[in-house]
Scaffold this motif. Structure first.
Motif, PDB file in Angstrom:
ATOM      1  N   ASN A  49       0.831  -1.206   0.000  1.00 12.29           N
ATOM      2  CA  ASN A  49       0.000   0.000   0.000  1.00 12.29           C
ATOM      3  C   ASN A  49       0.865   1.257   0.000  1.00 12.29           C
ATOM      4  O   ASN A  49       0.568   2.227  -0.713  1.00 12.29           O
ATOM      5  N   LEU A  50       1.932   1.257   0.788  1.00 17.20           N
ATOM      6  CA  LEU A  50       2.839   2.402   0.831  1.00 17.20           C
ATOM      7  C   LEU A  50       3.517   2.609  -0.519  1.00 17.20           C
ATOM      8  O   LEU A  50       3.618   3.740  -1.005  1.00 17.20           O
ATOM      9  N   ASN A  51       3.953   1.532  -1.146  1.00 15.47           N
ATOM     10  CA  ASN A  51       4.585   1.647  -2.469  1.00 15.47           C
ATOM     11  C   ASN A  51       3.609   2.211  -3.496  1.00 15.47           C
ATOM     12  O   ASN A  51       4.002   3.031  -4.344  1.00 15.47           O
ATOM     13  N   GLU A  52       2.349   1.804  -3.425  1.00 20.18           N
ATOM     14  CA  GLU A  52       1.341   2.354  -4.339  1.00 20.18           C
ATOM     15  C   GLU A  52       1.151   3.847  -4.090  1.00 20.18           C
ATOM     16  O   GLU A  52       1.060   4.636  -5.035  1.00 20.18           O
ATOM     17  N   ILE A  54       3.382   5.910  -2.842  1.00 15.34           N
ATOM     18  CA  ILE A  54       4.594   6.580  -3.334  1.00 15.34           C
ATOM     19  C   ILE A  54       4.532   6.740  -4.852  1.00 15.34           C
ATOM     20  O   ILE A  54       4.865   7.801  -5.391  1.00 15.34           O
ATOM     21  N   GLN A  55       4.085   5.708  -5.555  1.00 15.46           N
ATOM     22  CA  GLN A  55       3.980   5.792  -7.016  1.00 15.46           C
ATOM     23  C   GLN A  55       3.021   6.887  -7.435  1.00 15.46           C
ATOM     24  O   GLN A  55       3.309   7.658  -8.360  1.00 15.46           O
ATOM     25  N   VAL A  56       1.890   6.995  -6.754  1.00 11.39           N
ATOM     26  CA  VAL A  56       0.911   8.039  -7.076  1.00 11.39           C
ATOM     27  C   VAL A  56       1.504   9.414  -6.799  1.00 11.39           C
ATOM     28  O   VAL A  56       1.402  10.335  -7.616  1.00 11.39           O
ATOM     29  N   ALA A  57       2.153   9.570  -5.640  1.00  9.61           N
ATOM     30  CA  ALA A  57       2.738  10.859  -5.279  1.00  9.61           C
ATOM     31  C   ALA A  57       3.848  11.250  -6.249  1.00  9.61           C
ATOM     32  O   ALA A  57       3.933  12.415  -6.669  1.00  9.61           O
ATOM     33  N   GLU A  58       4.694  10.298  -6.624  1.00  8.24           N
ATOM     34  CA  GLU A  58       5.779  10.607  -7.556  1.00  8.24           C
ATOM     35  C   GLU A  58       5.247  10.915  -8.954  1.00  8.24           C
ATOM     36  O   GLU A  58       5.804  11.751  -9.659  1.00  8.24           O
ATOM     37  N   ALA A  59       4.172  10.270  -9.343  1.00  5.98           N
ATOM     38  CA  ALA A  59       3.570  10.569 -10.650  1.00  5.98           C
ATOM     39  C   ALA A  59       3.034  11.997 -10.669  1.00  5.98           C
ATOM     40  O   ALA A  59       3.100  12.684 -11.686  1.00  5.98           O
ATOM     41  N   GLY A  62       6.657  14.231  -9.028  1.00 10.83           N
ATOM     42  CA  GLY A  62       8.017  13.888  -9.422  1.00 10.83           C
ATOM     43  C   GLY A  62       8.684  13.032  -8.365  1.00 10.83           C
ATOM     44  O   GLY A  62       8.229  12.949  -7.229  1.00 10.83           O
ATOM     45  N   PRO A  63       9.787  12.394  -8.752  1.00  7.75           N
ATOM     46  CA  PRO A  63      10.453  11.490  -7.820  1.00  7.75           C
ATOM     47  C   PRO A  63      11.094  12.240  -6.646  1.00  7.75           C
ATOM     48  O   PRO A  63      11.481  13.398  -6.767  1.00  7.75           O
ATOM     49  N   VAL A  64      11.196  11.539  -5.524  1.00  2.00           N
ATOM     50  CA  VAL A  64      11.861  12.082  -4.340  1.00  2.00           C
ATOM     51  C   VAL A  64      13.354  11.823  -4.502  1.00  2.00           C
ATOM     52  O   VAL A  64      13.771  10.696  -4.773  1.00  2.00           O
ATOM     53  N   THR A  65      14.149  12.858  -4.353  1.00  2.00           N
ATOM     54  CA  THR A  65      15.600  12.722  -4.511  1.00  2.00           C
ATOM     55  C   THR A  65      16.250  12.366  -3.177  1.00  2.00           C
ATOM     56  O   THR A  65      15.656  12.538  -2.106  1.00  2.00           O
ATOM     57  N   ASP A  66      17.496  11.887  -3.255  1.00  2.00           N
ATOM     58  CA  ASP A  66      18.257  11.605  -2.031  1.00  2.00           C
ATOM     59  C   ASP A  66      18.418  12.873  -1.207  1.00  2.00           C
ATOM     60  O   ASP A  66      18.392  12.828   0.022  1.00  2.00           O
ATOM     61  N   GLU A  67      18.571  13.995  -1.880  1.00  2.00           N
ATOM     62  CA  GLU A  67      18.697  15.279  -1.192  1.00  2.00           C
ATOM     63  C   GLU A  67      17.409  15.612  -0.426  1.00  2.00           C
ATOM     64  O   GLU A  67      17.465  16.093   0.709  1.00  2.00           O
TER      65      GLU A  67
END
Length: 91
Positions: A49-52, A54-59, A62-67
């Motif tokens: 559920n968390l991965n899903e 994260i995918q929605v949020a990144e879509a 944008g992706p979360v960077t290491d920074e």
């Protein structure tokens, strides 16, 4: 005590590698193998559920960077320090 709707239990047959089953039995303790396996499956569902999410949020954002992760960890660390000091000052 009544169970919430849909929270009943069922009996299932699963197949898994013997070494994993043996390790799970050894670690299951007094609650038993069924409770141990149920907890493991529940954790996996939470991760899925968390991965899903994260995918929605990144879509959307944008992706979360290491920074980004470092900055948020630093902020969390500073907040925890302030809360710990605040709690000690209040005592």
């Amino acid at each position: 005590m009544t169970e919430p709707t849909g929270a009943g239990t069922g009996k299932y047959s699963i197949t898994m590698p013997r070494d994993i089953a043996d390790a799970a039995k050894a670690r299951s303790g007094p609650s038993g193998l069924s409770a141990y396996v149920a907890a493991a499956v529940a954790r996996q569902i939470e991760r899925d559920n968390l991965n899903e999410l994260i995918q929605v949020a990144e879509a959307e954002h944008g992706p979360v960077t290491d920074e980004d992760v470092r900055a948020l960890r630093d902020q969390l660390h500073k907040t925890r320090q302030q809360q710990t000091r605040g709690g000690a000052d209040a005592a």
